[in-house]
Design an enzyme around this catalytic site. Structure first.
Site, PDB file in Angstrom:
ATOM      1  N   CYS A  51      11.772   6.424   1.819  1.00 44.87           N
ATOM      2  CA  CYS A  51      11.906   7.594   2.276  1.00 44.87           C
ATOM      3  C   CYS A  51      12.635   7.464   3.023  1.00 44.87           C
ATOM      4  O   CYS A  51      11.628   8.921   3.251  1.00 44.87           O
ATOM      5  CB  CYS A  51      10.569   7.453   1.826  1.00 44.87           C
ATOM      6  SG  CYS A  51       9.541   8.016   2.922  1.00 44.87           S
ATOM      7  N   ARG A  97      -5.854   0.593   4.391  1.00 46.27           N
ATOM      8  CA  ARG A  97      -4.772   1.094   2.996  1.00 46.27           C
ATOM      9  C   ARG A  97      -5.292  -0.381   1.967  1.00 46.27           C
ATOM     10  O   ARG A  97      -4.823   0.412   0.804  1.00 46.27           O
ATOM     11  CB  ARG A  97      -3.394   1.109   3.776  1.00 46.27           C
ATOM     12  CG  ARG A  97      -3.025   2.562   4.455  1.00 46.27           C
ATOM     13  CD  ARG A  97      -1.781   2.602   4.803  1.00 46.27           C
ATOM     14  NE  ARG A  97      -0.849   2.088   4.176  1.00 46.27           N
ATOM     15  CZ  ARG A  97       0.006   2.510   3.534  1.00 46.27           C
ATOM     16  NH1 ARG A  97      -0.161   4.186   3.957  1.00 46.27           N
ATOM     17  NH2 ARG A  97       0.746   2.359   3.382  1.00 46.27           N
ATOM     18  N   LYS A 140       3.250   1.578  -6.458  1.00 44.35           N
ATOM     19  CA  LYS A 140       4.603   0.813  -7.082  1.00 44.35           C
ATOM     20  C   LYS A 140       4.687  -0.319  -7.718  1.00 44.35           C
ATOM     21  O   LYS A 140       4.865  -1.098  -9.133  1.00 44.35           O
ATOM     22  CB  LYS A 140       5.781   0.283  -6.299  1.00 44.35           C
ATOM     23  CG  LYS A 140       6.433   1.671  -5.408  1.00 44.35           C
ATOM     24  CD  LYS A 140       7.732   1.651  -4.126  1.00 44.35           C
ATOM     25  CE  LYS A 140       7.710   2.387  -3.577  1.00 44.35           C
ATOM     26  NZ  LYS A 140       7.327   3.508  -2.989  1.00 44.35           N
ATOM     27  N   ALA A 161       0.783  -1.241  -0.149  1.00 46.59           N
ATOM     28  CA  ALA A 161       0.233  -0.059  -0.256  1.00 46.59           C
ATOM     29  C   ALA A 161       0.883   1.149  -0.508  1.00 46.59           C
ATOM     30  O   ALA A 161       2.053   0.897   0.391  1.00 46.59           O
ATOM     31  CB  ALA A 161      -0.932  -0.253   1.401  1.00 46.59           C
ATOM     32  N   PRO A 162       0.473   2.265  -0.656  1.00 45.70           N
ATOM     33  CA  PRO A 162      -0.935   2.733  -0.952  1.00 45.70           C
ATOM     34  C   PRO A 162      -0.780   1.911  -3.036  1.00 45.70           C
ATOM     35  O   PRO A 162      -1.998   1.565  -3.220  1.00 45.70           O
ATOM     36  CB  PRO A 162      -0.732   4.243  -1.003  1.00 45.70           C
ATOM     37  CG  PRO A 162       0.682   4.371  -1.582  1.00 45.70           C
ATOM     38  CD  PRO A 162       1.365   3.841  -1.086  1.00 45.70           C
ATOM     39  N   ASP A 197       9.308  -2.132   0.071  1.00 48.84           N
ATOM     40  CA  ASP A 197       9.958  -0.665   0.440  1.00 48.84           C
ATOM     41  C   ASP A 197       8.783  -0.800   1.971  1.00 48.84           C
ATOM     42  O   ASP A 197       7.353  -0.324   1.874  1.00 48.84           O
ATOM     43  CB  ASP A 197       8.737  -0.196  -0.393  1.00 48.84           C
ATOM     44  CG  ASP A 197       9.148   1.250  -0.535  1.00 48.84           C
ATOM     45  OD1 ASP A 197      10.175   2.238  -0.634  1.00 48.84           O
ATOM     46  OD2 ASP A 197       7.754   2.087   0.368  1.00 48.84           O
TER      47      ASP A 197
END
Length: 498
Positions: free
Chosen positions: A358, A260, A237, A233-234, A302
């Protein structure tokens, strides 16, 4: 009332790193998204200043408000367009307005500034100078880059061609370019809004920062492959992976947050995905040895991170936290990320795994990858995009970093881990034939035996090998054979002398 309640809720989630600010806003389904986003983003920018004002005036104690709600109300009262609510909230805030204004004035005097903007941390002021382009990823499951470009040209935009350097992404007016690294990515001037555009609503374009496009682009799973999106999520990717796979093969997407995941399901439906399989499941509890994952060769990981690379959160992420608390939080996140990374490498047929965050913190990036490589020696780093302007911190320059100043993106980190091939490993070791390996005495290693086989005089070595008894020969038979060979050798020598 609804505006401030929703803004306070999103602000609290963002500060707890439960999602990116923009994602939380657009997932909220609030009727006026632009108004909500502006309020939340501006309040976040002034977060530390607002906290100082609220604490110095004891506003929470006097009004029984909670900090996130107090922040959005004080922001709009002192720095925004004025309160847009009535009732008891407005009455209470107007009652304390003189004290709040005096507190703001004292802070300005103390810092020797006259404008509200000058109260912002230096890094936040700088980010306004490096405003990021509006990146638009073309969803190739539904359309082509050329068709999207033709459509936006009809909307009055001028196409300037494919970018050849980073400066080409600094755009103004109604102009756009094709990105220099990702062929399916278009760049428009900052704050170009496509949320109400037909192409966005129809799923033909995805509004996604360039750095966020890197993980799927670099993993590059071929059509028909089996892929895992570990913390999906979201879903941007995930949709990018499906487009690269041409909607074929199997794409397993996991996320622990049911809400989500529900929002993600809507996004993927709009994007036209059919090859995916969503699961509301903790990735760490997924069994890599399960038969359904026996063909998984690619993993995109991620995981949850500090979000310190997000421009809206970047410089205020730790403003309200003590340094030791932040260090402890980063340590917990890094431990979780390493567990996820080790778990992702357990899929039996895995070829490649992309790890991304991130975050700008070394603890969540290079240190996690370095620890993982030590624990998984059968994997190595792939050197990514040699021309990319920002590399991983030493000693991992194979990885990529991204930032607003150097790459005109949000802060990001990407590493690609690849499993050693059997052929590559064999090149680093002496090669033995099966018959040789079977004949190697158990007390000797291959490395110990190799010098004896190749060193010294080759002719002498051959003679010794030929004089070795063959299987099934007795000692007496061996002695007779040796004598016959010596006689032949002596005879040949005599003939040569004559």
């Amino acid at each position: 009332m609804a505006l401030y309640l929703k803004a306070a809720q999103i602000l609290e989630k963002a500060e707890k790193k439960q999602g990116a600010l923009k994602t939380l806003v657009y997932d909220s389904r609030f009727p006026n998204i632009k108004q909500l986003f502006a309020l939340v983003c501006e309040t976040q920018k002034y977060s530390s200043v607002l906290r100082d004002i609220i604490e110095s005036t004891k506003l929470l104690k006097l009004t029984k408000l909670k900090m996130p709600l107090a922040k959005v109300l004080v922001y709009d009262l002192l720095m925004g367009q004025g309160l847009k609510c009535g009732g008891s909230w407005k009455s209470a805030m107007m009652k304390h307005r003189p004290r709040l204004q005096a507190a703001l004035a004292r802070i300005k005097v103390k810092q020797k500034v006259s404008r509200n903007e000058d109260l912002l941390p230096a890094g936040t002021q700088q980010s306004d100078e490096h405003r990021l382009p509006r990146y638009v990823r073309v969803n190739t499951l539904k359309t082509t880059v050329e068709d999207v470009m033709d459509y936006v040209k009809r909307d009055g935009f001028t196409y300037l061609g494919e970018a050849v350097r980073l400066d080409d992404l600094n755009l103004k007016g109604k102009k756009f370019v094709r990105d220099l690294h990702l062929p399916e990515l278009l760049a428009f001037p900052p704050k170009t809004d496509f949320h109400d555009h037909f192409l966005y609503k129809a799923g033909h374009i995805i509004l996604q920062d360039k750095a966020s496009c890197l993980p799927a682009h670099l993993l590059n799973p071929p059509p028909g492959s089996h892929v895992v999106d570990a913390c999906a999520a979201p879903g941007n990717k995930t949709s990018h992976l499906a487009a690269i796979m041409r909607n074929t093969g199997r794409l397993f997407a996991f996320d622990l947050d049911a809400q989500r995941l529900a929002t993600m399901s809507t996004l993927l439906l709009r994007a036209g995905l059919t090859c995916h399989q969503l699961a509301n499941q903790d990735f760490l509890k997924v069994d890599p040895d399960s038969p359904q994952y026996k063909d998984v060769e690619y993993v995109l990981l991620d995981p949850s991170c500090s979000g310190s690379g997000m421009v809206c959160l970047r410089d205020n992420a730790t403003a309200d936290q003590k340094e030791e608390e932040e260090e402890a939080r980063l340590a917990r996140l890094a431990s979780f990320q390493l567990r996820c990374l080790n778990h992702g490498l357990r899929f039996p047929r895995l070829k490649r795994l992309v790890y991304s965050t991130c975050s700008i913190h070394r603890q969540e990036n290079e240190e996690v990858v370095a620890a993982c490589l030590q624990q998984n020696p059968s994997f190595r780093l792939v050197h990514l995009l040699p021309q990319w302007p920002e590399r991983g911190l030493e000693p991992l320059p194979q990885c990529l970093r991204a930032s607003a100043t150097k790459t005109l993106t949000h802060g990001f980190f990407v590493a690609l881990l690849e499993k050693h091939s059997a052929a590559a490993s064999a090149k680093q070791q002496p090669v033995l034939q099966k018959s040789d390996a079977a004949a190697t005495p158990s007390g000797l290693s291959v490395m110990e035996e190799e010098p004896a086989a190749s060193g010294g005089n080759s002719e002498a070595s051959d003679s010794e090998e030929r004089l070795t008894p063959t299987a099934g020969e007795t000692d007496s038979q061996s002695t007779k054979r040796k004598k016959r060979k010596r006689k032949k050798k002596k005879k040949k020598a005599t003939e040569k002398a004559e």
